[in-house]
Design a protein around this motif. Structure first.
Motif, PDB file in Angstrom:
ATOM      1  N   UNK A  65     -59.616 -19.868 -57.558  1.00  0.00           N
ATOM      2  CA  UNK A  65     -59.924 -18.869 -56.824  1.00  0.00           C
ATOM      3  C   UNK A  65     -59.675 -18.985 -55.293  1.00  0.00           C
ATOM      4  N   UNK A  66     -59.487 -19.998 -54.753  1.00  0.00           N
ATOM      5  CA  UNK A  66     -59.195 -20.211 -53.429  1.00  0.00           C
ATOM      6  C   UNK A  66     -57.541 -19.820 -53.356  1.00  0.00           C
ATOM      7  N   UNK A  67     -56.932 -20.548 -54.410  1.00  0.00           N
ATOM      8  CA  UNK A  67     -55.494 -20.276 -54.224  1.00  0.00           C
ATOM      9  C   UNK A  67     -55.197 -18.595 -54.307  1.00  0.00           C
ATOM     10  N   UNK A  68     -55.987 -17.938 -55.137  1.00  0.00           N
ATOM     11  CA  UNK A  68     -55.922 -16.464 -55.505  1.00  0.00           C
ATOM     12  C   UNK A  68     -56.027 -15.781 -54.009  1.00  0.00           C
ATOM     13  N   UNK A  69     -56.950 -16.243 -53.125  1.00  0.00           N
ATOM     14  CA  UNK A  69     -57.363 -15.700 -51.891  1.00  0.00           C
ATOM     15  C   UNK A  69     -56.281 -16.030 -50.942  1.00  0.00           C
ATOM     16  N   UNK A  70     -55.741 -17.041 -50.801  1.00  0.00           N
ATOM     17  CA  UNK A  70     -54.514 -17.292 -50.068  1.00  0.00           C
ATOM     18  C   UNK A  70     -53.107 -16.819 -50.556  1.00  0.00           C
ATOM     19  N   UNK A  71     -53.059 -16.529 -51.996  1.00  0.00           N
ATOM     20  CA  UNK A  71     -52.044 -15.562 -52.492  1.00  0.00           C
ATOM     21  C   UNK A  71     -51.969 -14.345 -51.958  1.00  0.00           C
ATOM     22  N   UNK A  72     -53.431 -13.631 -51.890  1.00  0.00           N
ATOM     23  CA  UNK A  72     -53.586 -12.183 -51.376  1.00  0.00           C
ATOM     24  C   UNK A  72     -53.084 -12.404 -49.888  1.00  0.00           C
ATOM     25  N   UNK A  73     -53.366 -13.218 -49.090  1.00  0.00           N
ATOM     26  CA  UNK A  73     -53.278 -13.257 -47.543  1.00  0.00           C
ATOM     27  C   UNK A  73     -51.851 -13.410 -47.572  1.00  0.00           C
ATOM     28  N   UNK A  74     -51.051 -14.072 -48.368  1.00  0.00           N
ATOM     29  CA  UNK A  74     -49.675 -14.416 -48.395  1.00  0.00           C
ATOM     30  C   UNK A  74     -48.679 -13.123 -48.662  1.00  0.00           C
ATOM     31  N   UNK A  75     -49.285 -12.168 -49.638  1.00  0.00           N
ATOM     32  CA  UNK A  75     -49.096 -10.634 -50.015  1.00  0.00           C
ATOM     33  C   UNK A  75     -48.829 -10.283 -48.559  1.00  0.00           C
TER      34      UNK A  75
END
Length: 394
Positions: free
Chosen positions: A155-165
């Motif tokens: 879940x944390x990785x998905x939030x950071x992936x969203x920020x990275x996008x």
């Protein structure tokens, strides 16, 4: 992603893990004073000031002490908090006395307690007693949560992936606005406003600000200033021929990422091309070397060996990278003196760089996540000099 919030079950799992560590070391309860530690365990974020906020974690209950101005916020159902204890303000509210009362109500005042700090941090003029001076029980400082934060959940990785996008959008807008004669701070302010508006228009009510930081940070330095990696000088005007070093950091649900690029204003000189390619290759060497089980120090050593071959070692000013998440800098560090091995679930900003007097700084940074088989890039932006040259009329 559909939701921009961590599931409640994740906070419950973190609480169980924290208490498991504490009980294994002989502690009966945990008290947290650090704002990010409180957020990590309970979900409750706040703006840390001189006013102490203290979270108590026991097997049966999670309580918090807050100033009056945080009361309604702390009582939100989405936070993993059972009871809110309130004082008016500091110093008139005697906040540490309220902490003692909370501990008494939880039956832990005489117990052995683990804390992240022995009392509230001395910020914004706060001067308060240590917790160990007030409780009859035993208080010891432990670093459990910093260690827990090293490896991220899916879940944390998905939030950071969203920020990275969103970092891609921010950097594209930034690169489009750069031109000779403009000041970096003016360009950055325009871009941050436009990019933040686009983020909010797109994400809507799913987006929640958790600190004073704008949803999107887009900044850069130019010319000779780039030889000082952490310079805050953004008033020097852009000139044709400058080397520029950028940093773009969106925030999503408290988590951040990092995207940095070296740009050239106008046709690059042979010197700029030479150093740029060394820098770009060094980042690829570092990313290729990152794998589970590899020692942290190995990553920097690989890059330093390459820099020695290329004759740029004297221009290095910092290590290769660091973990990232709720903070822009977290451990572990990709550093010669950092012991241990890389683990799946760790994230890194991979940012080897060097800084050549009279030419400029050269640094790309990308955020990667360590997987069972190697790494996955979370940030995605052009890396070649041909794609990072600012066309001018000069």
């Amino acid at each position: 992603m559909d939701s921009l919030k961590l599931p409640r079950a994740e906070y419950q799992d973190r609480t169980e893990t924290l208490l498991s560590h504490a009980h294994a070391d002989g502690y009966d309860a945990v008290l947290l004073f650090g704002s990010l530690n409180i957020q990590y365990i309970s979900g409750m974020y706040h703006l840390p000031t001189e006013r102490p906020v203290v979270l108590a974690v026991t097997d049966k209950q999670m309580d918090i002490v807050v100033p009056r101005l945080e009361k309604e916020h702390a009582e939100r159902d989405s936070f993993l908090i059972d009871d809110v204890h309130v004082y008016f303000d500091y110093p008139q509210g005697q906040p540490m006395d309220r902490v003692v009362t909370m501990c008494e109500s939880l039956g832990i005042a005489d117990s052995t307690i683990a804390v992240d700090t022995d009392g509230s941090p001395g910020r914004n003029g706060y001067q308060g007693p240590a917790l160990s001076e007030l409780l009859p029980g035993t208080v010891h400082t432990e670093d459990y949560i910093t260690s827990m934060r090293e490896q991220k959940s899916q879940s944390e990785i998905e939030l950071i992936q969203e920020a990275s996008t969103w970092a891609t959008l921010g950097h594209r807008l930034l690169q489009e606005r750069i031109e000779p004669g403009r000041r970096p701070i003016v360009v950055s302010t325009e871009v941050e406003a436009e990019a933040s508006k686009t983020m909010l228009d797109t994400l809507g009510d799913r987006y929640e600000m958790m600190n004073w930081s704008a949803p999107m940070m887009c900044k850069f330095t130019t010319g000779e200033v780039t030889t000082r990696p952490h310079s805050v000088d953004q008033t020097t005007r852009i000139q044709s021929g400058d080397t520029i070093v950028t940093i773009v950091k969106p925030h999503v649900s408290g988590y951040t990422t990092e995207l940095e690029r070296t740009l050239i204003v106008g046709e690059p000189s042979e010197e700029q091309r030479h150093y740029f390619e060394i820098m770009r290759e060094s980042q690829e060497i570092a990313i290729e070397a990152i794998k589970p089980g590899v020692e942290y120090s190995t990553i920097e050593q690989e890059v330093l060996n390459y820099y020695e071959e290329q004759g740029v070692s004297e221009y290095v000013q910092h290590h290769i990278g660091h973990n990232i998440g709720l903070e822009g800098h977290e451990r572990p560090f990709l550093d010669l003196e950092y012991n241990g091995e890389i683990q799946p679930g760790e994230l890194y900003t991979v940012e080897p760089g060097f800084y050549v007097p009279d030419v400029g700084g050269f640094r790309h940074s990308d955020t990667i996540v360590v997987t069972e088989g190697g790494t996955e890039m979370l940030t995605n932006y052009p890396r070649q000099i041909s794609e990072l040259t600012i066309t001018t009329n000069a």
